[in-house]
Write a protein that holds these residues in place. Structure first.
Motif, short mmCIF file in Angstrom:
data_model
loop_
_atom_site.label_atom_id
_atom_site.label_comp_id
_atom_site.label_asym_id
_atom_site.label_seq_id
_atom_site.Cartn_x
_atom_site.Cartn_y
_atom_site.Cartn_z
N ILE A 245 -47.48 62.70 32.09
CA ILE A 245 -48.80 62.79 31.45
C ILE A 245 -49.70 61.66 31.96
CG2 ILE A 245 -50.02 62.52 29.26
CD1 ILE A 245 -47.58 63.92 27.92
N GLU A 246 -49.17 60.46 32.00
CA GLU A 246 -49.95 59.31 32.49
C GLU A 246 -50.41 59.53 33.93
OE1 GLU A 246 -49.35 54.51 33.37
OE2 GLU A 246 -47.91 55.57 32.09
N LEU A 247 -49.51 59.98 34.78
CA LEU A 247 -49.85 60.22 36.18
C LEU A 247 -50.82 61.39 36.32
CD1 LEU A 247 -46.35 59.76 37.85
CD2 LEU A 247 -48.30 58.21 38.03
N GLY A 248 -50.62 62.43 35.52
CA GLY A 248 -51.52 63.57 35.57
C GLY A 248 -52.94 63.19 35.18
N GLN A 249 -53.06 62.40 34.13
CA GLN A 249 -54.38 61.93 33.71
C GLN A 249 -55.00 61.04 34.78
OE1 GLN A 249 -53.27 60.06 30.00
NE2 GLN A 249 -53.64 61.92 28.79
N TYR A 250 -54.19 60.20 35.40
CA TYR A 250 -54.68 59.28 36.42
C TYR A 250 -55.19 60.05 37.64
CZ TYR A 250 -54.79 55.13 39.40
OH TYR A 250 -55.20 54.10 40.22
N ALA A 251 -54.40 61.00 38.13
CA ALA A 251 -54.80 61.78 39.31
C ALA A 251 -56.03 62.62 39.01
CB ALA A 251 -53.64 62.66 39.76
N THR A 252 -56.11 63.14 37.81
CA THR A 252 -57.27 63.94 37.42
C THR A 252 -58.53 63.09 37.41
OG1 THR A 252 -55.87 65.43 36.12
CG2 THR A 252 -58.23 65.40 35.60
N GLU A 253 -58.43 61.88 36.90
CA GLU A 253 -59.58 60.97 36.90
C GLU A 253 -60.01 60.60 38.32
OE1 GLU A 253 -58.35 57.69 34.50
OE2 GLU A 253 -58.36 58.86 32.63
N LEU A 254 -59.04 60.56 39.24
CA LEU A 254 -59.36 60.27 40.63
C LEU A 254 -60.08 61.44 41.30
CD1 LEU A 254 -56.10 58.53 41.95
CD2 LEU A 254 -58.33 57.46 41.58
N GLY A 255 -59.91 62.64 40.75
CA GLY A 255 -60.57 63.81 41.32
C GLY A 255 -59.64 64.76 42.06
N TYR A 256 -58.33 64.69 41.79
CA TYR A 256 -57.40 65.64 42.42
C TYR A 256 -57.72 67.06 41.94
CZ TYR A 256 -54.40 62.30 44.81
OH TYR A 256 -53.92 61.37 45.69
N ASN A 257 -57.59 68.01 42.86
CA ASN A 257 -57.97 69.39 42.57
C ASN A 257 -57.00 70.09 41.63
OD1 ASN A 257 -58.64 68.99 45.86
ND2 ASN A 257 -60.34 69.65 44.56
N ALA A 258 -55.77 69.64 41.60
CA ALA A 258 -54.75 70.22 40.71
C ALA A 258 -53.61 69.23 40.61
CB ALA A 258 -54.26 71.56 41.24
N ILE A 259 -52.78 69.42 39.61
CA ILE A 259 -51.53 68.67 39.52
C ILE A 259 -50.37 69.65 39.67
CG2 ILE A 259 -52.50 66.85 38.07
CD1 ILE A 259 -50.97 68.14 35.67
N SER A 260 -49.22 69.11 39.97
CA SER A 260 -48.00 69.89 40.05
C SER A 260 -46.90 69.09 39.37
CB SER A 260 -47.65 70.17 41.51
OG SER A 260 -46.46 70.93 41.63
N ALA A 261 -45.86 69.77 38.93
CA ALA A 261 -44.77 69.05 38.28
C ALA A 261 -43.46 69.78 38.52
CB ALA A 261 -45.02 68.90 36.78
#
Length: 299
Positions: free
Chosen positions: A91-107
């Motif tokens: 969750i922490e990494l997903g929020q971080y990458a999203t704030e950076l502007g990543y187009n999607a997350i994967s897990a």
């Protein structure tokens, strides 16, 4: 960005490390530029197995996300792999990458413990509930031991924020059934050596480690297969699999890093993250032979 814009050939980004286990930032930036400018990829999958992610602490994972976004800007799409056995870190990494502007997350599916499907499903639902981004399931049963069937994938896809899967499995019956059941969801091929049959089964793209060095051939396989030119696509897949077989025989990640160096990524140390072993002199010598035989003249 629409889901359609996430299709294409995506490199699972390799990461070079220094002797002390820190990230070789200059070398990483070189690899990113090499992927974009020389391999002509459509995107980067950051934080996956190819980046030796599951041996990293949270701060180092964030550092790699930072470097990749800073170097790429908006030139190609970026997918952040944030998953593991620790939901709260994901969750922490997903929020971080999203704030950076990543187009999607994967897990990746949570592994080691024998989680039930309901636990796996809740892991994904909890993750997308806390992260304002689209998610691509990373299914790699050979390494996680987690098998997901069509009906279970469809349960995951009931959540609108779960838009697809990185399908790293050799089960083409399952792939065909899933493609038929979920025509509007994204499916990425995860095995580089099986790219052609995956494209024939109408995947939306491919994510793989060898695209860092073999992106040009892989692009041709995809395009020829999509055009229906299966004979020529198979010939290039044969050449690609000769290369992949040689890489696997010599050690996957050490060899890929040596091949990147031979392709011009030469800034600093290209070691592995311990406890993974770095290339021996024998592997370095064999990598040069592989480069000369399979990559030197590819355009």
């Amino acid at each position: 960005m629409k889901n359609e814009d996430l299709k294409g050939l995506i490199s699972a980004l390799l990461v070079p490390y220094n002797e002390d286990g820190t990230v070789n930032e200059a070398g990483l930036r070189q690899i990113i530029r090499h992927n974009i400018e020389n391999m002509k990829i459509d995107g980067l999958y950051v934080g996956g197995s190819s980046g030796e992610n599951f041996m990293l602490d949270t701060d180092t994972k964030k550092q790699i996300f930072d470097i990749a976004k800073d170097e790429v800007k908006d030139e190609v799409l970026l997918i952040a792999q944030v998953g593991g056995t620790n939901l709260y870190e994901a969750i922490e990494l997903g929020q971080y990458a999203t704030e950076l502007g990543y187009n999607a997350i994967s897990a990746v599916t949570p592994f080691y413990y024998k989680f039930s499907f309901e636990e796996v499903k809740q892991y994904y639902f909890d993750l997308v509930d806390k992260v304002d981004n689209r998610l691509i399931v990373y299914s790699i049963p050979a390494l996680t031991g987690v098998e997901i069937g069509v009906s279970q994938f469809m349960e995951l896809f009931e959540n609108d924020k779960i838009i697809g899967v990185k399908f790293t499995a050799a089960d083409f019956f399952l792939l065909e059934r899933l493609r038929k059941a979920a025509p509007d969801h994204l499916i990425y091929s995860g095995f580089d050596e099986m790219l052609l049959p995956a494209v024939i089964n109408n995947v939306d793209g491919a994510i793989g480690s060898t695209y860092n060095v073999n992106g040009l051939r892989s692009r041709k396989i995809m395009e020829l297969a999509q055009e229906g030119n299966i004979k020529e696509a198979l010939s290039i897949q044969n050449d690609t699999n000769d290369l992949i077989e040689a890489i696997l025989d010599n050690g996957l990640y050490p060899t890929l890093k040596q091949l990147l160096k031979l392709q011009g990524c030469d800034k600093g140390s290209f070691l592995a993250r311990k406890p993974m072993a770095s290339a021996t002199q024998k592997q370095i010598n064999r990598s040069k032979e592989i480069y000369d035989a399979y990559l030197k003249d590819v355009k």
